[in-house]
Write an enzyme that holds these catalytic residues in place. Structure first.
Site, mmCIF file in Angstrom:
data_model
loop_
_atom_site.group_PDB
_atom_site.id
_atom_site.type_symbol
_atom_site.label_atom_id
_atom_site.label_comp_id
_atom_site.label_asym_id
_atom_site.label_seq_id
_atom_site.Cartn_x
_atom_site.Cartn_y
_atom_site.Cartn_z
ATOM 1 N N LYS A 1 0.754 -1.161 -0.258
ATOM 2 C CA LYS A 1 0.062 -0.110 0.133
ATOM 3 C C LYS A 1 0.712 1.314 0.170
ATOM 4 C CE LYS A 1 -4.316 0.680 2.433
ATOM 5 N NZ LYS A 1 -4.963 0.535 3.644
HETATM 6 O O1 G3P Z 1 -7.693 1.230 5.689
HETATM 7 C C1 G3P Z 1 -8.266 2.634 5.118
HETATM 8 C C2 G3P Z 1 -9.505 3.235 5.430
HETATM 9 O O2 G3P Z 1 -10.450 2.116 5.525
HETATM 10 C C3 G3P Z 1 -9.516 3.889 6.810
HETATM 11 O O3 G3P Z 1 -10.894 4.125 7.267
HETATM 12 O O4 G3P Z 1 -12.578 4.849 9.207
HETATM 13 O O5 G3P Z 1 -9.831 4.988 9.321
HETATM 14 O O6 G3P Z 1 -11.515 6.333 7.646
HETATM 15 P P1 G3P Z 1 -11.318 5.294 8.520
#
Ligand code: G3P
Length: 218
Positions: free
Chosen positions: A83
């Site tokens: 990533k």
């Molecule tokens: O892994 C990336 C993403 O899914 C993060 O989500 O909830 O931290 O915005 P969030």
């Protein structure tokens, strides 16, 4: 649509993998920090538990650093997807790492033009952050829709849309309706997908009626 789970909790991942419905896993530095364990060990364990792509994020922000870290992560297992962030160096790293045969997930995507660049850089996955856009007052799903349109306009772009920062079951349905290739979903939201009060009520009624028949199937 494929389901990935968005967590670095190996126990949780193994439980969800046992449903047979899990197609992959995404992690990020915040999720790894929560797990409080060695990053490379976590990724190795997840890769052994889930045959699909497992996203592991680099921490470097310069090209050389991303390449070194990306190669190290890619060596952990065949199903690691490196990533990288959506920056110029991230895009260069994406191009180089995919050229070496690694899967690459370009993360922190907040615009359709960023997604177009990632696809041109050969990304395996692009991760538009739906929930964080919603948090900022924008419409996160609109971004997924825009990316779907652009990628469909240019079939030579093979990048899969990985709807990320999914916060609720409505996001999952919307991502599927728009045609996102993948949704990466927190464990609690993934578990909530199966629930409906009418399913519970209906099952209760069927079982009550079944008891009245006095029969057994086996
Ligand atoms: O892994 C990336 C993403 O899914 C993060 O989500 O909830 O931290 O915005 P969030």
């Amino acid at each position: 649509m494929k389901f990935f789970v968005d967590t670095a909790d190996v126990t949780e991942i193994k439980e969800l993998a046992a449903t047979g419905l899990l197609d992959g896993v995404t992690t990020n530095p915040s999720l790894v920090a929560k797990a409080k364990r060695d990053f490379r060990e976590i990724i190795a364990e997840i890769c052994a538990a889930v045959p699909g792509p497992v996203s592991a994020e680099v921490a470097a922000t310069d090209l050389d650093g991303m390449l070194k870290e990306g190669r190290t992560l890619a060596r952990i297992a065949k199903n690691v997807a490196v990533k990288v962030p959506l920056t110029w160096d991230g895009l260069k790293a994406c191009r180089a790492l995919t050229g070496e045969g690694a899967m690459v997930n370009v993360t922190l995507c907040f615009s359709a033009n960023q997604a177009l660049l990632a696809a041109k850089a050969g990304a395996t996955f692009i991760s538009p952050f739906v929930g964080r856009l919603d948090d900022s007052g924008a419409d996160g799903m609109e971004l997924v829709r825009e990316i779907r349109t652009i990628y469909d306009n240019f079939p030579e772009l093979k990048t899969q849309i990985l709807a990320a920062s999914i916060r609720n079951v409505l996001h999952v349905k919307q991502a599927a309706m728009i045609g996102a290739d993948v949704a990466t979903v927190p464990p609690a939201v993934l578990r909530a997908l199966v629930s409906h009060p009418l399913t519970d009520k209906g099952l209760e009624l069927f079982l009550a009626d079944w008891r009245k028949t006095g029969q057994r199937i086996v």
